[in-house]
Each structure stands twice: as C-alpha cells, then as structure tokens.
Motif scaffolding. Structure first.
Motif, mmCIF file in Angstrom:
data_model
loop_
_atom_site.group_PDB
_atom_site.id
_atom_site.type_symbol
_atom_site.label_atom_id
_atom_site.label_comp_id
_atom_site.label_asym_id
_atom_site.label_seq_id
_atom_site.Cartn_x
_atom_site.Cartn_y
_atom_site.Cartn_z
ATOM 1 N N TRP A 20 3.025 -1.906 -1.647
ATOM 2 C CA TRP A 20 1.831 -1.216 -2.134
ATOM 3 C C TRP A 20 0.825 -2.119 -2.857
ATOM 4 O O TRP A 20 -0.376 -2.013 -2.614
ATOM 5 C CB TRP A 20 2.221 -0.044 -3.017
ATOM 6 N N ILE A 23 -1.397 -4.010 -0.361
ATOM 7 C CA ILE A 23 -2.291 -3.241 0.507
ATOM 8 C C ILE A 23 -3.715 -3.270 -0.035
ATOM 9 O O ILE A 23 -4.679 -3.407 0.712
ATOM 10 C CB ILE A 23 -1.781 -1.797 0.679
ATOM 11 N N GLY A 24 -3.864 -3.175 -1.324
ATOM 12 C CA GLY A 24 -5.188 -3.176 -1.933
ATOM 13 C C GLY A 24 -5.880 -4.529 -1.917
ATOM 14 O O GLY A 24 -7.075 -4.608 -2.167
ATOM 15 N N GLN A 25 -5.161 -5.594 -1.629
ATOM 16 C CA GLN A 25 -5.736 -6.933 -1.665
ATOM 17 C C GLN A 25 -6.084 -7.455 -0.283
ATOM 18 O O GLN A 25 -6.241 -8.662 -0.103
ATOM 19 C CB GLN A 25 -4.752 -7.886 -2.340
ATOM 20 N N GLN A 26 -6.230 -6.578 0.682
ATOM 21 C CA GLN A 26 -6.565 -7.022 2.037
ATOM 22 C C GLN A 26 -7.975 -7.600 2.057
ATOM 23 O O GLN A 26 -8.861 -7.134 1.361
ATOM 24 C CB GLN A 26 -6.434 -5.876 3.023
ATOM 25 N N TRP A 35 -2.113 -3.282 7.930
ATOM 26 C CA TRP A 35 -1.634 -2.330 6.939
ATOM 27 C C TRP A 35 -1.721 -0.897 7.439
ATOM 28 O O TRP A 35 -0.861 -0.073 7.126
ATOM 29 C CB TRP A 35 -2.374 -2.494 5.617
#
Length: 75
Positions: A20, A23-26, A35
């Motif tokens: 998790w 995922i926000g750091q793509q 993702w």
C-alpha cells in the motif's frame, strides 16, 4: 478447507498492507498500469477465497475427496 481459504485471504491482505505505501508513490503511466493490475489480481484472489469461505462455489476436486472421506469416516 475453510481454514485454507481464510489463510489465503489473510495472506493476500498482508501483501496489500506491505504494498500500500508504494502504490501512492507511482511516477509513470507504466507504474499506474502495474498497480491497477496488481489491485485487480488482489480483488480476484480475495473474492474467490471469500466465495469459497461462504460456500458460494464448489470446492476444488482435490478437496472434495477429503470432504467425502471425512463424511464417511474413512482415512
């Protein structure tokens, strides 16, 4: 059989917990596709095991033999 389905759900949730934050750091479009595919695979795994846990589907053929033997009392 229910124990295996529950174990697989818990393992999938653990993998989601670990993934998790990443995922926000793509950063790119390819990462977004990766993702999205990963989350769809997670939902597929969790949903299939939840359906097995709730007995919405028949168990796999290998596990059906175990249930029949247990019901008849033969090892």
């Amino acid at each position: 059989m229910k124990q295996y389905a529950l174990l697989r759900i818990l393992l999938a949730c653990f993998f989601l917990y670990v993934a998790w934050p990443e995922i926000g750091q793509q950063t790119g479009q390819a990462a977004g596709y990766f993702w999205a595919g990963w989350l769809m695979f997670f939902l597929l795994v969790a949903g299939a095991n939840l359906a097995t846990l709730l007995q919405m589907t028949k168990p796999p053929v290998m596990e059906q033999g175990k249930e029949i033997r247990m019901a008849t009392g033969k090892n």
